[in-house]
Design an enzyme around this catalytic site. Structure first.
Site, PDB file in Angstrom:
ATOM      1  N   GLY A  13       0.848  -1.314  -0.023  1.00  0.00           N
ATOM      2  CA  GLY A  13      -0.199  -0.126   0.019  1.00  0.00           C
ATOM      3  C   GLY A  13       0.698   1.321   0.088  1.00  0.00           C
ATOM      4  CB  SER A  14       4.215   2.198  -1.009  1.00  0.00           C
ATOM      5  OG  SER A  14       4.306   1.777  -2.352  1.00  0.00           O
ATOM      6  CG  LEU A  86      -1.770  -8.352  -6.856  1.00  0.00           C
ATOM      7  CD1 LEU A  86      -1.046  -9.247  -6.068  1.00  0.00           C
ATOM      8  CD2 LEU A  86      -1.118  -7.973  -8.519  1.00  0.00           C
ATOM      9  CG  ASN A 103      -4.227  -0.358 -12.617  1.00  0.00           C
ATOM     10  OD1 ASN A 103      -4.006  -0.799 -11.716  1.00  0.00           O
ATOM     11  ND2 ASN A 103      -3.351  -1.301 -13.753  1.00  0.00           N
ATOM     12  CG  HIS A 105       1.258  -1.787 -15.488  1.00  0.00           C
ATOM     13  ND1 HIS A 105       0.900  -3.174 -15.153  1.00  0.00           N
ATOM     14  CD2 HIS A 105       2.373  -2.163 -16.320  1.00  0.00           C
ATOM     15  CE1 HIS A 105       1.458  -3.995 -15.653  1.00  0.00           C
ATOM     16  NE2 HIS A 105       2.603  -3.400 -16.544  1.00  0.00           N
TER      17      HIS A 105
END
Ligand code: GRF
Length: 188
Positions: A13-14, A86, A103, A105
């Site tokens: 959760g950074s 995920l 999102n 990535h």
């Protein structure tokens, strides 16, 4: 009315923390309504520390129930942010929230995206391919895997002595700047 963000995560959760920090600094003018995780992970500790509601939709549960829970948590949200989430986002949620799910990535999509391209797999593949640059991408979520419209990318140079691990760290630093900046931009 204050804008509402829902964050989805599966890991440390950074990136979620970078959103919390940006909200607390006033760089993002919104409230984080909830964190949703699909497994027990340390992202929930960050939520608890900052007084943010969190929910676990265990990925091994009934899919339909999870979809309904997720949809209900997201009702009225202005932005849904996948920050290291995920699980595949249910198509019903994508249909319900057009252009509102994003999102992050850790590669320069469309390169090194798609099924199996997550975590260290991405950085190992980038190093093995001898790329001169990698980076991170924030994109809208569509029904494909990492195929949605690209919003913004940050490039990172790869040095000769970079390993998959060092590349991951270099990119993560940039993720923590890119994601809050895109959120602030989309909500303004
Ligand atoms: C990040 O590299 C993100 O781009 C990817 O998963 C990682 C999550 O890291 N999708 P964290 O949980 O935010 O630390």
């Amino acid at each position: 009315m204050t804008k509402q963000i829902v964050v989805l995560a599966s890991g440390s959760g950074s990136n979620f923390q970078s959103i919390i920090d940006a909200v607390e600094r006033g760089d993002i003018d919104a409230d984080i309504r909830a964190l949703v995780v699909d497994r027990l992970c340390t992202a929930t500790e960050r939520a608890a520390k900052h007084g943010i509601n969190f929910f676990v939709v265990n990925r091994k549960n009934d899919k339909e129930i999870n979809q309904r829970v997720l949809s209900s948590i997201c009702q009225g949200a202005d932005l849904i942010v996948c920050a290291g989430y995920l699980s595949i986002i249910p198509s019903t949620l994508i249909a319900e929230f057009p252009q509102k799910i994003i999102n992050i990535h850790p590669s320069l999509l469309p390169k090194f995206g798609g099924m199996g391209m997550f975590g260290m797999n991405i950085h190992k593949a980038v190093i093995a391919a001898g790329e001169a640059q990698s980076g991170c991408t924030v994109h809208f979520v569509d029904s494909g895997v990492d195929t949605g419209e690209i919003i913004k990318q940050t490039l990172v140079d790869i040095d000769n002595n970079d390993s998959a691990q060092s590349l991951q760290q270099k990119i993560l630093v940039e993720e923590h700047k890119l994601l809050p900046a895109v959120i602030a931009q989309l909500l303004s």
